[in-house]
Enzyme design. Sequence first.
Site, short mmCIF file in Angstrom:
data_model
loop_
_atom_site.label_atom_id
_atom_site.label_comp_id
_atom_site.label_asym_id
_atom_site.label_seq_id
_atom_site.Cartn_x
_atom_site.Cartn_y
_atom_site.Cartn_z
CB THR A 250 -6.04 -7.12 -2.98
OG1 THR A 250 -6.61 -5.72 -1.74
CG2 THR A 250 -5.27 -6.36 -4.38
CB CYS B 109 -5.38 1.26 -3.50
SG CYS B 109 -7.08 2.23 -2.85
CG HIS C 285 -5.63 -2.41 -0.95
ND1 HIS C 285 -6.37 -3.31 -1.69
CD2 HIS C 285 -5.49 -1.18 -1.51
CE1 HIS C 285 -6.90 -2.32 -2.56
NE2 HIS C 285 -6.78 -1.98 -2.23
#
Lengths: 213, 165
Positions: B26, B32, B49
């Site tokens: 990711t 995040c 995520h």
Amino acid sequence: MNFIDKISSEQLDILKEIGNIGAGHAATALSMMLNKKIDMKVPSVRIMTFDEMIDMAGGAENVVASVYLRIEGEAPSNMFFVLPLTQGNKYIQQLICDPNFSFDNPPYDEMAISALQELGNILASNYISSLSDFTGLDLHSSVPAVCVDMLGAIISYGFIELSAFSDYVIVIDTALNEANDDNARSVDGHFFLIPDPESFEIMFHSLGVALNE
Amino acid sequence: MNNSQQIVKVGIADMNIVKAPDAIRTSGLGSCVGVVIYDSLQSIAGLVHVMLPDSSLSRNDPINLAKYADTGIKELVSIMIKHGARKLSLKAKIAGGAQMFQFSSGNELMRIGPRNVEAVKKQLSTLHIALMGEDVGGNSGRTIEFDPKTGVLQIRTVNKGISYL
């Protein structure tokens, strides 16, 4: 109920006009600061997923120089001014009169960061004051925060407020480019205005258009 | 060398799983948190995520499970078990939760990174999943990639380059 489902094409046009007015004033301010002719493109208003928005802005890993402001007052929103590094380097070199400055070599000179912050401040206050005049809403901004990093890591801050409400983002995007640029289609910077979910109704209302007609 | 390796990409508020030789990644984690859960014996790994700490914040129906630390990790574990991972051998590595912008005002919004990290750790411990490594906080964006065959998490930042966990 999802606020995004209720937005009509007429309302999207109003958001476009908001982008037009705000970014138009900001582009003028940028032209004056840099003593260069800066053109503004027709704003686009799009409803996208988070990933689509980041791809549209250049990709999650693309490194950019950015200024972030939180717009407070009657229609809270997030605002980003995003420059590709090459363009950020050029502007800052000119503002601090140092032709060797580059965002490629951290840690950055304090002068450069404060120049970027000041650039963001002037652009944003022009954007916000014209937006405030247009809508009659009381709007003011936080102190601008500067960040040079991956675009995905930066822009995702603009999603936090709305992500509890939706998996989609409505973004008012205005691209800028230098008028004498060889490649007229190249983009040298973006303003992204991402209103909080509850701000749409307030903005529409202030301009005489109801949200659910 | 394995030329047929695919890298599965996971977007924001999204999750997926892979089996070796494939890897999972990711990009552009800011506030995040990327949570990798893996079973080394079965060479299977999942990545979620996470954007927000808790699904009770949701004002949207139906909720996107992958968006929240609590529901995202739970759902990922149940998907992995369906695909052959064994609950008792699950381990985790996490990265992200940075504070990208420094504001002088104590804006709660700006603390979202650390809050995400706390919530992720809490959920992992609720599910009795051992946390084997973490690279969290700070003020840099991160891109992460996990290889279920080696169990190594690769972390890339703009200023510090590549590190391994």
